[in-house]
Write a protein that holds these residues in place. Structure first.
Motif, PDB file in Angstrom:
ATOM      1  N   MET A  26       0.859  -1.173   0.000  1.00  0.00           N
ATOM      2  CA  MET A  26       0.000   0.000   0.000  1.00  0.00           C
ATOM      3  C   MET A  26       0.901   1.230   0.000  1.00  0.00           C
ATOM      4  SD  MET A  26      -2.942  -1.448   0.028  1.00  0.00           S
ATOM      5  CE  MET A  26      -4.161  -0.211   0.395  1.00  0.00           C
ATOM      6  N   SER A  27       0.310   2.390  -0.179  1.00  0.00           N
ATOM      7  CA  SER A  27       1.091   3.628  -0.173  1.00  0.00           C
ATOM      8  C   SER A  27       1.207   4.189   1.250  1.00  0.00           C
ATOM      9  CB  SER A  27       0.433   4.668  -1.078  1.00  0.00           C
ATOM     10  OG  SER A  27      -0.797   5.092  -0.507  1.00  0.00           O
ATOM     11  N   LYS A  28       2.205   5.029   1.446  1.00  0.00           N
ATOM     12  CA  LYS A  28       2.328   5.730   2.720  1.00  0.00           C
ATOM     13  C   LYS A  28       1.094   6.595   2.949  1.00  0.00           C
ATOM     14  CE  LYS A  28       6.111   7.985   3.276  1.00  0.00           C
ATOM     15  NZ  LYS A  28       7.414   8.678   3.213  1.00  0.00           N
ATOM     16  N   LYS A  29       0.560   7.177   1.875  1.00  0.00           N
ATOM     17  CA  LYS A  29      -0.632   8.029   1.978  1.00  0.00           C
ATOM     18  C   LYS A  29      -1.820   7.224   2.517  1.00  0.00           C
ATOM     19  CE  LYS A  29      -1.801  12.171   0.763  1.00  0.00           C
ATOM     20  NZ  LYS A  29      -1.340  13.290   1.568  1.00  0.00           N
ATOM     21  N   TRP A  30      -1.950   5.976   2.096  1.00  0.00           N
ATOM     22  CA  TRP A  30      -3.030   5.119   2.585  1.00  0.00           C
ATOM     23  C   TRP A  30      -2.889   4.906   4.095  1.00  0.00           C
ATOM     24  CZ3 TRP A  30      -3.238   0.323   4.969  1.00  0.00           C
ATOM     25  CH2 TRP A  30      -4.516  -0.244   5.075  1.00  0.00           C
ATOM     26  N   LEU A  31      -1.659   4.615   4.545  1.00  0.00           N
ATOM     27  CA  LEU A  31      -1.438   4.444   5.985  1.00  0.00           C
ATOM     28  C   LEU A  31      -1.788   5.716   6.745  1.00  0.00           C
ATOM     29  CD1 LEU A  31       1.909   2.426   6.156  1.00  0.00           C
ATOM     30  CD2 LEU A  31      -0.361   1.648   6.858  1.00  0.00           C
ATOM     31  N   GLN A  32      -1.423   6.865   6.194  1.00  0.00           N
ATOM     32  CA  GLN A  32      -1.727   8.146   6.833  1.00  0.00           C
ATOM     33  C   GLN A  32      -3.236   8.345   6.949  1.00  0.00           C
ATOM     34  OE1 GLN A  32       0.429  10.780   4.235  1.00  0.00           O
ATOM     35  NE2 GLN A  32       2.417  10.146   5.069  1.00  0.00           N
ATOM     36  N   LYS A  33      -3.973   8.015   5.886  1.00  0.00           N
ATOM     37  CA  LYS A  33      -5.437   8.136   5.913  1.00  0.00           C
ATOM     38  C   LYS A  33      -6.040   7.191   6.953  1.00  0.00           C
ATOM     39  CE  LYS A  33      -6.054   9.522   1.115  1.00  0.00           C
ATOM     40  NZ  LYS A  33      -6.553   9.107  -0.211  1.00  0.00           N
ATOM     41  N   MET A  34      -5.501   5.975   7.033  1.00  0.00           N
ATOM     42  CA  MET A  34      -6.021   5.003   7.999  1.00  0.00           C
ATOM     43  C   MET A  34      -5.744   5.442   9.436  1.00  0.00           C
ATOM     44  SD  MET A  34      -7.690   2.675   6.427  1.00  0.00           S
ATOM     45  CE  MET A  34      -8.223   4.011   5.371  1.00  0.00           C
ATOM     46  N   ARG A  35      -4.622   6.111   9.667  1.00  0.00           N
ATOM     47  CA  ARG A  35      -4.362   6.629  11.021  1.00  0.00           C
ATOM     48  C   ARG A  35      -5.375   7.705  11.371  1.00  0.00           C
ATOM     49  NH1 ARG A  35       1.164   6.719   9.432  1.00  0.00           N
ATOM     50  NH2 ARG A  35       1.205   8.998   9.474  1.00  0.00           N
TER      51      ARG A  35
END
Length: 79
Positions: A26-35
């Motif tokens: 997944m992208s770092k952006k996806w992880l940021q959104k999930m946080r």
């Protein structure tokens, strides 16, 4: 040594955001959104540094497994 210290995660088992994103494909952006909105893997903050435990990433991967498109996860299938 207390029993509580046995539950601590070894420092080498903490992944950076980039390493966690790569592991999950997944992208770092996806992880940021999930946080922000929830629903992603558990994480820790050490000051401003975000880290993902290998243990919790593996749990997230396991919890994400599905048997069908109607499977919402988190439970055993009805047979």
């Amino acid at each position: 040594m207390s029993s509580e210290s046995h539950n601590l995660i070894h420092p080498r088992e903490w992944l950076t955001e980039a390493e966690a994103a790569s592991r999950l494909s997944m992208s770092k952006k996806w992880l940021q959104k999930m946080r922000l909105k929830g629903g992603g893997p558990r994480y820790a903050k050490f000051g401003s540094a975000v880290r993902y435990s290998l243990k919790y990433l593996e749990e997230f991967e396991e919890d994400s497994l599905r048997l069908s498109t109607s499977d919402v996860g988190g439970r055993e299938p009805v047979r």
